[in-house]
Motif scaffolding. Structure first.
Motif, PDB file in Angstrom:
ATOM      1  N   SER A 139      -7.108   8.693  -9.045  1.00  0.00           N
ATOM      2  CA  SER A 139      -8.108   8.749 -10.101  1.00  0.00           C
ATOM      3  C   SER A 139      -8.159   7.506 -10.986  1.00  0.00           C
ATOM      4  CB  SER A 139      -7.884   9.983 -10.973  1.00  0.00           C
ATOM      5  OG  SER A 139      -6.592   9.938 -11.536  1.00  0.00           O
ATOM      6  N   LYS A 140      -7.082   6.738 -11.069  1.00  0.00           N
ATOM      7  CA  LYS A 140      -7.067   5.574 -11.952  1.00  0.00           C
ATOM      8  C   LYS A 140      -7.936   4.455 -11.374  1.00  0.00           C
ATOM      9  CE  LYS A 140      -2.589   6.425 -14.011  1.00  0.00           C
ATOM     10  NZ  LYS A 140      -1.224   5.964 -14.174  1.00  0.00           N
ATOM     11  N   GLU A 141      -8.887   4.005 -12.180  1.00  0.00           N
ATOM     12  CA  GLU A 141      -9.846   2.980 -11.744  1.00  0.00           C
ATOM     13  C   GLU A 141      -9.168   1.669 -11.361  1.00  0.00           C
ATOM     14  OE1 GLU A 141     -13.521   2.113 -10.518  1.00  0.00           O
ATOM     15  OE2 GLU A 141     -13.076   3.971 -11.565  1.00  0.00           O
ATOM     16  N   SER A 142      -8.177   1.234 -12.150  1.00  0.00           N
ATOM     17  CA  SER A 142      -7.507  -0.041 -11.866  1.00  0.00           C
ATOM     18  C   SER A 142      -6.757   0.012 -10.538  1.00  0.00           C
ATOM     19  CB  SER A 142      -6.555  -0.409 -12.996  1.00  0.00           C
ATOM     20  OG  SER A 142      -5.564   0.589 -13.144  1.00  0.00           O
ATOM     21  N   LEU A 190       0.828  -1.211   0.000  1.00  0.00           N
ATOM     22  CA  LEU A 190       0.000   0.000   0.000  1.00  0.00           C
ATOM     23  C   LEU A 190       0.861   1.259   0.000  1.00  0.00           C
ATOM     24  CD1 LEU A 190      -2.800  -1.135   2.448  1.00  0.00           C
ATOM     25  CD2 LEU A 190      -3.154  -0.347   0.090  1.00  0.00           C
ATOM     26  N   ILE A 191       1.916   1.257   0.787  1.00  0.00           N
ATOM     27  CA  ILE A 191       2.824   2.413   0.828  1.00  0.00           C
ATOM     28  C   ILE A 191       3.407   2.652  -0.566  1.00  0.00           C
ATOM     29  CG2 ILE A 191       5.034   3.254   1.735  1.00  0.00           C
ATOM     30  CD1 ILE A 191       4.289   1.566   4.327  1.00  0.00           C
ATOM     31  N   PHE A 192       3.845   1.589  -1.217  1.00  0.00           N
ATOM     32  CA  PHE A 192       4.390   1.708  -2.564  1.00  0.00           C
ATOM     33  C   PHE A 192       3.341   2.258  -3.526  1.00  0.00           C
ATOM     34  CE2 PHE A 192       5.008  -0.009  -6.820  1.00  0.00           C
ATOM     35  CZ  PHE A 192       6.261   0.502  -7.117  1.00  0.00           C
ATOM     36  N   MET A 193       2.119   1.720  -3.467  1.00  0.00           N
ATOM     37  CA  MET A 193       1.061   2.198  -4.372  1.00  0.00           C
ATOM     38  C   MET A 193       0.749   3.671  -4.138  1.00  0.00           C
ATOM     39  SD  MET A 193      -1.726  -0.809  -4.933  1.00  0.00           S
ATOM     40  CE  MET A 193      -1.795  -1.523  -3.307  1.00  0.00           C
ATOM     41  N   TYR A 194       0.680   4.065  -2.880  1.00  0.00           N
ATOM     42  CA  TYR A 194       0.364   5.466  -2.579  1.00  0.00           C
ATOM     43  C   TYR A 194       1.475   6.393  -3.067  1.00  0.00           C
ATOM     44  CZ  TYR A 194      -3.334   3.660   0.470  1.00  0.00           C
ATOM     45  OH  TYR A 194      -4.450   3.033   0.970  1.00  0.00           O
ATOM     46  N   ASN A 195       2.716   5.976  -2.905  1.00  0.00           N
ATOM     47  CA  ASN A 195       3.832   6.807  -3.364  1.00  0.00           C
ATOM     48  C   ASN A 195       3.936   6.856  -4.881  1.00  0.00           C
ATOM     49  OD1 ASN A 195       5.096   7.942  -1.066  1.00  0.00           O
ATOM     50  ND2 ASN A 195       5.919   5.946  -0.544  1.00  0.00           N
ATOM     51  N   SER A 196       3.617   5.760  -5.553  1.00  0.00           N
ATOM     52  CA  SER A 196       3.787   5.724  -7.002  1.00  0.00           C
ATOM     53  C   SER A 196       2.574   6.253  -7.752  1.00  0.00           C
ATOM     54  CB  SER A 196       4.122   4.314  -7.471  1.00  0.00           C
ATOM     55  OG  SER A 196       3.065   3.437  -7.175  1.00  0.00           O
ATOM     56  N   SER A 197       1.430   6.264  -7.120  1.00  0.00           N
ATOM     57  CA  SER A 197       0.215   6.776  -7.754  1.00  0.00           C
ATOM     58  C   SER A 197      -0.397   7.794  -6.809  1.00  0.00           C
ATOM     59  CB  SER A 197      -0.761   5.627  -8.019  1.00  0.00           C
ATOM     60  OG  SER A 197      -1.943   6.122  -8.583  1.00  0.00           O
ATOM     61  N   GLY A 215      -0.434   7.292   3.621  1.00  0.00           N
ATOM     62  CA  GLY A 215      -1.872   7.209   3.370  1.00  0.00           C
ATOM     63  C   GLY A 215      -2.579   8.530   3.614  1.00  0.00           C
ATOM     64  N   LEU A 216      -2.260   9.171   4.722  1.00  0.00           N
ATOM     65  CA  LEU A 216      -2.907  10.456   5.009  1.00  0.00           C
ATOM     66  C   LEU A 216      -2.446  11.547   4.045  1.00  0.00           C
ATOM     67  CD1 LEU A 216      -2.951  10.476   8.908  1.00  0.00           C
ATOM     68  CD2 LEU A 216      -4.900  10.222   7.350  1.00  0.00           C
ATOM     69  N   LYS A 217      -1.238  11.440   3.554  1.00  0.00           N
ATOM     70  CA  LYS A 217      -0.736  12.433   2.606  1.00  0.00           C
ATOM     71  C   LYS A 217      -1.452  12.328   1.260  1.00  0.00           C
ATOM     72  CE  LYS A 217       3.577  14.212   0.688  1.00  0.00           C
ATOM     73  NZ  LYS A 217       5.044  14.053   0.666  1.00  0.00           N
ATOM     74  N   TYR A 218      -1.645  11.096   0.765  1.00  0.00           N
ATOM     75  CA  TYR A 218      -2.175  10.913  -0.582  1.00  0.00           C
ATOM     76  C   TYR A 218      -3.607  10.390  -0.645  1.00  0.00           C
ATOM     77  CZ  TYR A 218       2.704  11.513  -1.799  1.00  0.00           C
ATOM     78  OH  TYR A 218       3.970  12.007  -1.933  1.00  0.00           O
ATOM     79  N   ARG A 219      -4.153   9.867   0.452  1.00  0.00           N
ATOM     80  CA  ARG A 219      -5.497   9.280   0.411  1.00  0.00           C
ATOM     81  C   ARG A 219      -6.385   9.810   1.537  1.00  0.00           C
ATOM     82  NH1 ARG A 219      -3.206   8.213  -3.580  1.00  0.00           N
ATOM     83  NH2 ARG A 219      -3.190   6.265  -4.735  1.00  0.00           N
TER      84      ARG A 219
END
Length: 109
Positions: free
Chosen positions: A44-47, A33-40, A81-85
Motif C-alpha cells: 500500500s505504501k506509494e514510495s 526485491l526479496i528484501f522489499m517484499y519481506n519487509s513491506s 513475490g507470489l506470497k506478498y505480491r
C-alpha cells in the motif's frame, strides 16, 4: 538509483567482464526485491511501489541480457513475490517475462 551501476556498465561495455557484472546486478536486484517484499508485506505504501516498479523494470532488462539466474535467488523471488505480491500487475508481468526467458529449451533452470 542505478546511476553507479549504469556508469560501470558503460565502462565495461566492450569487455569480457560485462556479462559477469550484469549477473551480479541481476542477483542484487532479485535480492533487493526479496528484501522489499519481506519487509513491506503489504503493497500500500506509494514510495515502496515506485521503488519496486523500478527494480522490476531493471530485473526485466537484466534478464534479457543475462538469461540465467542463480536457482536459489529465483526460487526465493518467486516464492516471496507470489506470497506478498500475487495481485501486483507489475510483478506478475515481469514474472511472466522471466519465466518465458528462463525456461527456454537451452536454459539452465
Amino acid at each position: 538509483s542505478w546511476t553507479v551501476a549504469d556508469a560501470i556498465s558503460r565502462v565495461l561495455e566492450n569487455s569480457e567482464e560485462l556479462h559477469s557484472w550484469r549477473r551480479c546486478l541481476l542477483s542484487a536486484c532479485m535480492k533487493g526485491l526479496i528484501f522489499m517484499y519481506n519487509s513491506s508485506k503489504d503493497e500500500s505504501k506509494e514510495s515502496n511501489q515506485e521503488l519496486e516498479r523500478s527494480m522490476l523494470l531493471r530485473l526485466e532488462e537484466l534478464l534479457h541480457f543475462v538469461e540465467e539466474v542463480d536457482p536459489d535467488d529465483w526460487y526465493s523471488l518467486v516464492k516471496t513475490g507470489l506470497k506478498y505480491r500475487y495481485r501486483n500487475e507489475a510483478f506478475l508481468k515481469v514474472l511472466n517475462i522471466a519465466i518465458q526467458l528462463l525456461y527456454k529449451k537451452e536454459s539452465s533452470l
